[in-house]
Design a protein around this motif. Structure first.
Motif, short mmCIF file in Angstrom:
data_model
loop_
_atom_site.label_atom_id
_atom_site.label_comp_id
_atom_site.label_asym_id
_atom_site.label_seq_id
_atom_site.Cartn_x
_atom_site.Cartn_y
_atom_site.Cartn_z
N PHE A 6 -3.81 50.66 34.61
CA PHE A 6 -4.77 51.74 34.84
C PHE A 6 -6.09 51.21 35.39
CE2 PHE A 6 -2.41 54.79 32.03
CZ PHE A 6 -2.52 55.91 32.82
N LYS A 7 -6.53 50.07 34.89
CA LYS A 7 -7.83 49.53 35.27
C LYS A 7 -7.79 48.70 36.56
CE LYS A 7 -9.89 49.12 30.62
NZ LYS A 7 -10.46 48.16 29.64
N SER A 8 -6.62 48.53 37.13
CA SER A 8 -6.46 47.57 38.23
C SER A 8 -7.28 47.89 39.47
CB SER A 8 -4.98 47.45 38.62
OG SER A 8 -4.48 48.70 39.08
N GLU A 9 -7.62 49.17 39.68
CA GLU A 9 -8.43 49.52 40.85
C GLU A 9 -9.93 49.49 40.55
OE1 GLU A 9 -6.90 52.53 43.74
OE2 GLU A 9 -5.67 53.13 42.02
N GLY A 10 -10.27 49.27 39.29
CA GLY A 10 -11.68 49.22 38.92
C GLY A 10 -12.25 50.61 38.67
N MET A 11 -13.54 50.67 38.44
CA MET A 11 -14.22 51.93 38.12
C MET A 11 -14.64 52.61 39.42
SD MET A 11 -16.34 50.60 34.76
CE MET A 11 -16.67 52.22 34.07
N ILE A 12 -13.65 53.12 40.15
CA ILE A 12 -13.91 53.70 41.46
C ILE A 12 -13.68 55.21 41.49
CG2 ILE A 12 -13.32 51.54 42.63
CD1 ILE A 12 -10.65 52.88 43.46
N ALA A 13 -13.40 55.81 40.33
CA ALA A 13 -13.21 57.26 40.29
C ALA A 13 -14.53 57.95 40.64
CB ALA A 13 -12.74 57.70 38.91
N THR A 14 -14.43 59.17 41.11
CA THR A 14 -15.64 59.93 41.46
C THR A 14 -16.52 60.19 40.25
OG1 THR A 14 -14.42 62.01 41.21
CG2 THR A 14 -14.53 61.03 43.42
N THR A 15 -15.95 60.01 39.05
CA THR A 15 -16.72 60.15 37.81
C THR A 15 -17.54 58.91 37.50
OG1 THR A 15 -14.85 59.29 36.54
CG2 THR A 15 -14.98 61.69 36.82
N GLY A 16 -17.33 57.83 38.26
CA GLY A 16 -17.98 56.56 37.97
C GLY A 16 -17.25 55.76 36.91
N LYS A 17 -16.08 56.23 36.51
CA LYS A 17 -15.30 55.55 35.48
C LYS A 17 -13.98 55.06 36.08
CE LYS A 17 -17.15 58.84 32.07
NZ LYS A 17 -16.81 59.85 31.04
N TYR A 18 -13.08 54.65 35.16
CA TYR A 18 -11.73 54.32 35.60
C TYR A 18 -10.98 55.61 35.94
CZ TYR A 18 -12.57 49.67 33.55
OH TYR A 18 -13.10 48.43 33.25
N ASP A 19 -9.80 55.45 36.47
CA ASP A 19 -8.87 56.54 36.75
C ASP A 19 -8.88 57.54 35.59
OD1 ASP A 19 -6.39 58.04 36.92
OD2 ASP A 19 -5.59 56.50 38.25
N SER A 20 -9.13 58.81 35.89
CA SER A 20 -9.25 59.82 34.82
C SER A 20 -7.97 59.98 34.02
CB SER A 20 -9.65 61.16 35.42
OG SER A 20 -10.96 61.11 35.95
N ARG A 21 -6.83 59.62 34.59
CA ARG A 21 -5.57 59.72 33.84
C ARG A 21 -5.53 58.75 32.67
NH1 ARG A 21 -2.11 59.42 39.36
NH2 ARG A 21 -3.73 57.84 39.67
N LEU A 22 -6.29 57.66 32.77
CA LEU A 22 -6.33 56.70 31.67
C LEU A 22 -6.85 57.35 30.40
CD1 LEU A 22 -6.30 53.91 30.34
CD2 LEU A 22 -8.38 53.35 31.60
N TYR A 23 -7.91 58.13 30.53
CA TYR A 23 -8.53 58.75 29.35
C TYR A 23 -7.68 59.90 28.80
CZ TYR A 23 -12.38 56.12 31.35
OH TYR A 23 -13.16 55.10 31.87
N ALA A 24 -6.84 60.49 29.64
CA ALA A 24 -5.96 61.55 29.18
C ALA A 24 -4.66 61.01 28.60
CB ALA A 24 -5.64 62.50 30.33
N THR A 25 -4.33 59.77 28.93
CA THR A 25 -3.07 59.18 28.51
C THR A 25 -3.20 58.35 27.25
OG1 THR A 25 -2.30 59.12 30.81
CG2 THR A 25 -1.15 57.70 29.24
N LEU A 26 -4.34 57.65 27.10
CA LEU A 26 -4.47 56.67 26.02
C LEU A 26 -5.80 56.80 25.28
CD1 LEU A 26 -3.30 53.45 27.91
CD2 LEU A 26 -1.97 54.73 26.24
N PHE A 27 -5.76 56.43 24.01
CA PHE A 27 -6.97 56.06 23.27
C PHE A 27 -7.05 54.54 23.35
CE2 PHE A 27 -5.77 59.90 20.59
CZ PHE A 27 -6.69 60.75 21.18
N PHE A 28 -8.14 54.01 23.88
CA PHE A 28 -8.28 52.56 24.03
C PHE A 28 -9.76 52.20 23.86
CE2 PHE A 28 -9.23 54.43 28.02
CZ PHE A 28 -10.10 53.60 28.69
N ASP A 29 -10.03 50.92 23.75
CA ASP A 29 -11.39 50.46 23.46
C ASP A 29 -12.30 50.66 24.66
OD1 ASP A 29 -13.58 49.38 22.28
OD2 ASP A 29 -12.86 47.31 22.28
N ASP A 30 -13.04 51.74 24.64
CA ASP A 30 -13.94 52.09 25.73
C ASP A 30 -14.97 53.07 25.18
OD1 ASP A 30 -14.73 54.01 28.11
OD2 ASP A 30 -13.92 52.19 29.06
N PRO A 31 -16.23 52.93 25.54
CA PRO A 31 -17.26 53.82 25.00
C PRO A 31 -17.09 55.28 25.41
CG PRO A 31 -18.16 52.39 26.72
CD PRO A 31 -16.82 51.86 26.38
#
Length: 500
Positions: free
Chosen positions: A315-340
């Motif tokens: 999920f993080k392989s492309e970096g924080m390039i989403a238009t939200t300024g974060k990682y791919d938005s699917r990451l936050y919908a798919t997983l709970f992981f260590d991220d603020p």
């Protein structure tokens, strides 16, 4: 269709399960027989309902403890959580044998469903016009063929060779059949999906939502062709859905997570999903426990499955390039992981799982904004999608790319990425570069939906072996291509089937 399947299933249980052994040898006078059952459209649809019920597993526990285990635990991106059973762990660590109870039940459930489907195809197909309207007969037989194709497809995904069941047995001798070549099974699968597409409606009325449609049959025909490497033929089928509108009007929903949390079932993105209900009748549960299964003990679940760090890395392989300024938005919908930015039902990841935790917990298939300690999670009515329009778009892109047109594939991948707040792909990618992009998109778009292991295998033995052995999960080093690319035929089958 949900309620109809539920009540028809309950009503027919004594008939369908009680007769499978008996009808071959005797005709009991104290119960309804196969020959006497098919009297009208109600009986025909009731029999069809037992086939639909079988694709969802035989009870609420098997949805996760069999189907989820078989379809997810071999993946490089899933592994058992802290609460596990030995047979689950064996599949995940590639120490399973032909006696594994999970793969055995999966096999038996599929063949039970195939027996039901063949009975419907033959018996309903033989009903006369005075018992059922021709258009009703045609649709019911088409649905049964779709389900027969689906069940054979699932078997071929998991076993190198299976027993082709193209007809209901009429004698004890016919119960013993040898394994068929894959080509013969693929041929019936293609024919079943093709026949189904001819006989199924584009849409169903609201009361019958969830039944197979023309679009579902076309989509699975395309998928079956893609799995065989018939890329041009697959592209032609997917084009019917994506560009020609033959299968109906599909589109991506705005809220990605709503496909999985029970809040937006049978939506415009759904091509085919298994229907469930929280209704309980006479002690029978038609819901399931995916929320409990997927959730960690810290949020009231059982902690039966977790993601590997490989999935987080992907999920993080492309970096924080989403238009939200974060990682791919699917990451936050798919997983709970260590991220603020991760919200765990109103709390931070750190507060729930501890400082520095490297665990990755699935967010998919947990209830919408409800901690899994809520009693509803015990009888979840969440439908489980088997094919979404996003999957069709990515398969279409893959079929086009493998047919030699990387540029033609690009807009369909971009459409999927746009919903995830990700930028469009660069222009001018080569076929190999586009192939790698498609592999990435399928990994993140379809995570925890049961496609990953089968995707890796059809992409080639070297891809499968590399991903399995370098997954970082316990037991990864045990993976051997010749032993673990497919399950061994269950011991219960080889012990009881004289033809094997």
């Amino acid at each position: 269709m949900k309620k109809y399947i539920i009540y028809s299933l309950l009503a027919l249980m004594p008939f369908t399960w009680g007769c499978e052994d008996d009808f071959l040898t005797t005709t009991p006078d104290d119960q309804l027989t196969v020959e006497a059952f098919y009297r009208n459209v109600t009986d025909a649809e009731g029999a069809l309902a037992t086939v639909y019920a079988q694709i969802g597993a035989s009870d609420r526990w098997d949805v996760t403890e069999v189907n989820f285990v078989v379809e997810h635990f071999r993946s490089d991106m899933c592994m058992p959580g802290p609460d596990r059973y030995a047979d689950w762990t064996a599949i995940s660590t590639f120490t399973n044998t032909a006696g594994n109870s999970r793969s055995t039940i999966y096999w038996e459930d599929a063949y039970r469903g195939l027996n039901h489907a063949n009975q419907v195809i033959e018996k309903v197909g033989a009903m006369t016009d005075d018992k059922i309207k021709p258009e009703e007969r045609e649709q019911i037989v088409a649905e049964a063929k779709f389900l027969r194709g689906l069940l054979h497809f699932r078997l071929l995904n998991n076993w190198d060779k299976v027993i082709l069941q193209e007809a209901a047995p009429t004698s004890e001798e016919e119960l013993e059949k040898s394994l068929s070549e894959r080509e013969a099974v693929w041929a019936l699968i293609e024919q079943d999906f093709s026949d189904a597409a001819m006989g199924l409606p584009v849409v169903h009325e609201k009361s019958n939502l969830g039944r197979a449609t023309k679009g579902a049959a076309i989509g699975f025909l395309g998928k079956a062709l893609l799995h065989q490497g018939k890329f041009g033929e697959a592209a032609a089928e997917f084009k019917k859905i994506v560009e020609d509108g033959v299968g109906g009007e599909y589109a991506l929903v705005d809220n990605f997570m709503s496909n999985f949390d029970g809040s937006n079932e049978n939506n415009k993105e759904s091509v085919f999903e298994i229907q469930y209900s929280s209704v309980r009748v006479n002690g029978r549960h038609i819901g399931h426990v995916s929320g409990k299964f997927a959730s960690a003990p810290e949020t009231g679940g059982w902690g039966n499955i977790e993601a590997t760090q490989n999935l987080v890395t992907e999920f993080k392989s492309e970096g924080m390039i989403a238009t939200t300024g974060k990682y791919d938005s699917r990451l936050y919908a798919t997983l709970f992981f260590d991220d603020p930015d991760v919200d765990v039902f109103g709390e931070s990841f750190e507060d729930v799982f501890g400082t520095g935790s490297e665990r990755a917990i699935f967010r998919k298939f947990t209830l919408s904004n409800i901690p899994e300690s809520d009693n509803a999670a015990w009888y979840s009515s969440q439908n489980i999608p088997l094919m979404r329009y996003a999957d069709v778009l990515l398969m279409y892109a893959e079929a086009l790319n493998e047919s030699g047109s990387a540029s033609a594939a690009k807009p369909f991948i971009d459409e999927v990425r746009q919903r995830a707040d990700m930028p469009a792909l660069p222009s001018g990618l080569s076929q190999e570069e586009m192939r790698n992009r498609i592999m990435h998109e399928r990994a993140v778009e379809l995570a925890f939906e049961g496609h990953r292991f089968f995707d890796l295998r059809r992409w080639g033995n070297s891809v499968l072996e590399d991903k399995m052995q370098n997954s970082g999960k316990p037991g990864a080093g045990n993976f051997k291509l010749d032993a673990h690319a497919f399950f061994p035929v269950p011991e219960s089958e080889t012990n009881s089937n004289g033809a094997l």
